[in-house]
Design an enzyme around this catalytic site. Sequence first.
Site, PDB file in Angstrom:
ATOM      1  N   CYS A  85      -2.609   2.981  -7.276  1.00 59.36           N
ATOM      2  CA  CYS A  85      -1.800   3.809  -6.964  1.00 59.36           C
ATOM      3  C   CYS A  85      -0.160   2.553  -7.739  1.00 59.36           C
ATOM      4  O   CYS A  85      -0.462   1.956  -8.069  1.00 59.36           O
ATOM      5  CB  CYS A  85      -1.100   3.961  -5.982  1.00 59.36           C
ATOM      6  N   ASN A 131      -0.036  -0.329  -3.764  1.00 60.57           N
ATOM      7  CA  ASN A 131      -1.251  -0.544  -3.631  1.00 60.57           C
ATOM      8  C   ASN A 131      -1.031  -0.978  -1.571  1.00 60.57           C
ATOM      9  O   ASN A 131      -1.920  -1.775  -1.485  1.00 60.57           O
ATOM     10  CB  ASN A 131      -2.120  -1.790  -4.105  1.00 60.57           C
ATOM     11  N   CYS A 145      -0.362   1.833   0.016  1.00 59.69           N
ATOM     12  CA  CYS A 145      -0.841   3.638   0.137  1.00 59.69           C
ATOM     13  C   CYS A 145      -2.040   4.615   0.347  1.00 59.69           C
ATOM     14  O   CYS A 145      -3.016   4.134   0.370  1.00 59.69           O
ATOM     15  CB  CYS A 145       0.694   4.608   0.416  1.00 59.69           C
ATOM     16  N   ARG A 146      -2.070   4.577  -1.248  1.00 63.02           N
ATOM     17  CA  ARG A 146      -2.690   5.597  -1.606  1.00 63.02           C
ATOM     18  C   ARG A 146      -4.048   4.927  -1.811  1.00 63.02           C
ATOM     19  O   ARG A 146      -5.008   5.206  -1.051  1.00 63.02           O
ATOM     20  CB  ARG A 146      -2.013   6.962  -1.973  1.00 63.02           C
ATOM     21  N   SER A 147      -4.058   3.832  -2.920  1.00 62.08           N
ATOM     22  CA  SER A 147      -5.423   3.211  -3.064  1.00 62.08           C
ATOM     23  C   SER A 147      -6.123   2.926  -2.025  1.00 62.08           C
ATOM     24  O   SER A 147      -6.945   3.183  -1.941  1.00 62.08           O
ATOM     25  CB  SER A 147      -5.199   2.271  -3.897  1.00 62.08           C
ATOM     26  N   ASP A 204       1.855  10.707  -3.960  1.00 65.78           N
ATOM     27  CA  ASP A 204       2.664   9.337  -3.157  1.00 65.78           C
ATOM     28  C   ASP A 204       3.677   9.303  -1.723  1.00 65.78           C
ATOM     29  O   ASP A 204       4.605  10.237  -1.706  1.00 65.78           O
ATOM     30  CB  ASP A 204       3.519   8.823  -3.675  1.00 65.78           C
TER      31      ASP A 204
END
Length: 157
Positions: free
Chosen positions: A9, A12, A14-16, A125
Amino acid sequence: MSYHVCLVCLGNICRSPMAEVVLRHTLDEHGLGELVTVDSAGTGGWHVGSGMDERAAAALAAAGYDGSGHRARRFEREWFDHIDLVLAMDAENLRTLRRIAPPGADVRLFRSFDPAAPEGAEVPDPYYGGPEGFTEVLRMVEAASEGLVKYLEGILR
């Protein structure tokens, strides 16, 4: 021999990293944990060395996952030499990764493995929103992880 997946993401945090934690768990549930190496990174370097966003960690913890060991990293071009599959959380990061990828690198959108997601679906995001955004991201990540594990079962077994 291990198959290597990297989830990417922007920062690095939150999402990934959420996807990394969930994918590892899902691989273990399906007996593939020993065959697949999973990590994550960001295309930007603002948060290198930082832990996961506290809202991301809280969403994971509420669902029984542990993201406490995460430390943010920035994706490096030379990683393509040892990564089999690079999965971007959104189209912007996908474009960034494809610009630096060598010919033949397997770079895709993570949600392309969710059979219920429309083509081109992204993991949005949640950084500038509230906790509900992280819960929604977790749902998307779980669905895509299940689909990815089915794909990996097909090529690794």
